[in-house]
Structure formats: structure tokens, C-alpha cells
Design a protein around this motif. Structure first.
Motif, PDB file in Angstrom:
ATOM      1  N   LYS A  28      94.757  82.474  27.869  1.00  0.00           N
ATOM      2  CA  LYS A  28      93.924  81.374  27.343  1.00  0.00           C
ATOM      3  C   LYS A  28      92.543  81.335  28.030  1.00  0.00           C
ATOM      4  O   LYS A  28      91.534  81.076  27.397  1.00  0.00           O
ATOM      5  N   LEU A  33      84.220  80.878  24.584  1.00  0.00           N
ATOM      6  CA  LEU A  33      83.443  79.732  24.134  1.00  0.00           C
ATOM      7  C   LEU A  33      82.006  80.237  23.976  1.00  0.00           C
ATOM      8  O   LEU A  33      81.352  80.557  24.988  1.00  0.00           O
ATOM      9  N   LEU A  38      86.417  81.183  29.024  1.00  0.00           N
ATOM     10  CA  LEU A  38      86.528  79.877  29.705  1.00  0.00           C
ATOM     11  C   LEU A  38      86.421  80.027  31.210  1.00  0.00           C
ATOM     12  O   LEU A  38      85.812  79.210  31.888  1.00  0.00           O
ATOM     13  N   ASP A 134      90.752  75.143  31.525  1.00  0.00           N
ATOM     14  CA  ASP A 134      90.740  74.704  30.121  1.00  0.00           C
ATOM     15  C   ASP A 134      90.086  73.335  29.943  1.00  0.00           C
ATOM     16  O   ASP A 134      89.847  72.913  28.813  1.00  0.00           O
ATOM     17  N   CYS A 258      89.795  72.251  26.215  1.00  0.00           N
ATOM     18  CA  CYS A 258      89.905  73.562  25.553  1.00  0.00           C
ATOM     19  C   CYS A 258      91.323  74.120  25.630  1.00  0.00           C
ATOM     20  O   CYS A 258      91.569  75.244  25.200  1.00  0.00           O
ATOM     21  N   PHE A 264      88.966  72.788  21.624  1.00  0.00           N
ATOM     22  CA  PHE A 264      88.260  74.075  21.694  1.00  0.00           C
ATOM     23  C   PHE A 264      87.202  74.163  20.592  1.00  0.00           C
ATOM     24  O   PHE A 264      86.071  74.600  20.820  1.00  0.00           O
ATOM     25  N   THR A 268      83.180  74.415  20.956  1.00  0.00           N
ATOM     26  CA  THR A 268      82.429  75.507  20.331  1.00  0.00           C
ATOM     27  C   THR A 268      81.197  74.956  19.608  1.00  0.00           C
ATOM     28  O   THR A 268      80.096  75.507  19.719  1.00  0.00           O
TER      29      THR A 268
END
Ligand code: UTP
Length: 297
Positions: A28, A33, A38, A134, A258, A264, A268
Motif C-alpha cells: 500500500k 499519489l 505514499l 497512509d 489514504c 485516496f 489525488t
């Protein structure tokens, strides 16, 4: 005990199930991004806060994350040869000094508290930061830097805090704070994932922490909490009665979750619009898209 915060733990050993099937093979934290994974946002924030040692708690299937920090001499040579100086600069800005990064394995995903505890021997007897990559935070002054500055005054433990809608408390650690003004709020209670009816407030803990080494000692017990996981919140809560206490820090900035699909996508859009080279084209597209949608309804 050393007071300056120079070490950060990045727990990245979670399974990332909310992003399946992507997370079958892509960690992940490597998901992109705009044009950065991330993890790069988290590293940049840590560097801005004066962090010098970066400890990743990883797991099986996360080798792409480790590879990301390798230098890439072939790519570098090609960009130099082609005169692509700007891209070369971008590439080099991701390089970390040798020895600055350490990887520790969490052999089983037993919870965030357990992941942090896996780094105990590298932390030793000093305060340390924890960053959950995240949670991406857009802020004029990076969030961890704000916290490090506030922590110089307070000492003890500090967690980043923000207000969330009442019905969302069961997704977070939630704080009970002493009344009073200021961004660093003295905590008198904290509870992991309470139902809205049981939540002491709507002040939620998000993924930035500065912790005293005592928290590692509390984690030694391996006590399980909400959801049967070893919870970091429970170990921090044990410091509330300690000599230096716990503070919730109301940071200035916008946080994006995120770890969830909706968060997320929102990040973006926000980070895309914040980029000068994309802004005009992207905002025009978004406007057209919205106009098209409302005409179709
Ligand atoms: P999450 O609760 O988001 O879990 O963990 P997750 O596994 O990453 O994602 P989902 O819920 O399955 O989609 C919050 C943070 O704690 C780390 C994760 O990597 C993430 O940064 N974590 C969680 C660990 O490192 N180990 C664990 O055992 C649990």
C-alpha cells in the motif's frame, strides 16, 4: 535521557486488505499519489522534522518498498546522458544517506502496537516518532515538525488529533482532553475505536505520534485490546498518569486517509490540484466532469 527526537518508526507491515487486489503484489505504501509513493510523503515529512534514523517495520511481500530506497545508477546515468537535469534532481531527492534506514520484520500482523514494539531494540532509551504513511497530511509546516516543536515544550507523549464526525469515532482512538485553549491539549483519557455513544469526544488520534520509551515497556506485556489486536493507543494511555503525561496536538493542515479508497481519491484530487503543472488541465477536466454528471441526473 536524550530529548531530541531523531528516530522515527514507520509501521508498514499491515495487510492492506482494503486495497485488494492491488495489495496482493504492491505494498500500500508504494501506491502513487500523483507521482510519488505514499512512503515518500512520509519520509519528506520526517526529514523536515529533523529525523535522522528511519526504521521500517515491514512484513512478507513488502520487498518493493525496500527496493524503492535503493540508488539507481543506470537510471541516473541515462538521465544525465539525456540532459534531463530536473528529473535527475527528483531522483536524487529520494536518496537516503547510507545507514539511515533500517528494516525490521513483524512476523505476524498482530496490531499497530505490536508493529511499533518490534522496533524497540533500535529505539533504546529515547523519545521517538511514529508515522503511519497512509495518513497523508497537506500542511504549510509539515505536521511532524509542528509536533516536534510543541513537544520541546511539553515532553511526554504526543499524538496528532483532529475532530471527526461523531458517527466515525469507532474507526479511531478517541481522546478525552482537559478543557482549555492551545494546540497541545492535556489528555486525561483515551479509548480505541469506541462506539459513538461511548466516545468521550469526537477528537480522534491520527497517524503521527511522538512517544516516550516507556511506551515500549508497556507494549512488552503483549496485551490485546480492541479487535483482538495489540493496540498502540492502550500502551500510550498508560502514560496519562505518568510524570510527563500525554498531549493531543491539534495540528494545522488537511489529513487524507489514504488507507481507504475514498480518502485516496480525495487526496489525488487535492494533491493534483496543488501541482502547478497539472492544475489548469485537471481542474478543467473536473469541472467538465461535474457539469456532465449534473446534466445526466
Ligand atoms: P490499518 O489499520 O490501516 O491496517 O493499519 P492495514 O493492514 O494497513 O490495512 P487494511 O485495514 O487491511 O486495509 C494502520 C497502520 O498500521 C500498520 C499498517 O501497515 C498501517 O501503516 N500495521 C497494522 C502494521 O504495521 N502491523 C499490524 O499488525 C497492523
Amino acid at each position: 535521557m536524550k530529548q531530541r527526537v531523531t528516530k522515527a518508526v514507520f509501521p508498514v507491515a499491515g495487510l492492506g486488505t482494503r486495497f485488494l487486489p492491488a495489495t496482493k503484489s504492491v505494498p500500500k505504501e508504494i501506491m502513487t499519489l500523483v507521482d510519488q509513493p505514499l512512503i515518500q510523503y512520509a519520509i519528506d515529512e520526517a526529514r523536515a522534522a529533523g529525523i535522522e534514523e528511519f526504521i521500517f517495520v515491514t512484513a512478507r511481500g513488502k520487498s518493493a518498498l525496500e527496493d524503492y530506497f535503493d540508488h539507481s545508477p543506470e537510471l541516473e546515468a541515462r538521465l544525465a546522458e539525456d540532459g534531463k537535469d530536473k528529473l535527475l534532481e527528483v531522483l536524487k531527492s529520494t536518496y537516503m544517506p547510507s545507514g539511515a534506514i533500517a528494516y525490521i520484520r513483524q512476523h505476524q500482523a498482530l496490531g499497530l502496537g505490536h508493529a511499533v514494539w518490534c522496533a524497540r531494540n533500535l529505539i533504546g532509551d529515547e523519545p521517538f516518532a511514529v508515522i503511519l504513511p497512509d495518513d497523508v497530511i497537506a500542511a504549510e509546516k509539515p505536521c511532524l515538525q509542528q509536533m516536534v516543536e510543541a513537544h520541546r515544550e511539553t515532553g511526554g507523549c504526543m499524538v496528532a488529533a483532529m475532530e471527526v464526525p461523531n458517527e466515525r469515532t469507532s474507526s479511531y482512538g478517541v481522546l478525552d482532553v482537559e478543557p482549555g485553549s492551545g494546540n497541545a491539549m492535556k489528555v486525561r483519557g483515551m479509548v480505541e475505536k469506541p462506539k459513538p455513544a461511548d466516545a468521550p469526544s469526537n477528537l480522534a488520534v491520527i497517524g503521527r505520534y511522538i512517544l516516550s520509551p516507556e511506551v515500549m515497556k508497556h507494549l512488552d506485556s503483549g496485551e490485546k485490546g480492541a479487535g483482538g489486536e495489540i493496540q498502540l493507543t492502550d500502551a500510550i494511555a498508560k502514560e496519562i498518569e505518568g510524570p510527563r503525561g500525554v498531549y493531543g496536538y491539534r495540528f494545522a493542515g488537511e489529513r487524507y486517509d489514504c488507507g481507504s479508497k475514498a480518502g485516496f481519491l480525495q487526496a489525488t484530487v487535492a494533491f493534483g490540484l496543488a501541482r502547478e503543472e497539472l492544475r489548469d488541465e485537471f481542474s478543467q477536466y473536473l469541472q467538465e466532469m461535474m457539469a456532465f454528471r449534473s446534466a445526466a441526473q
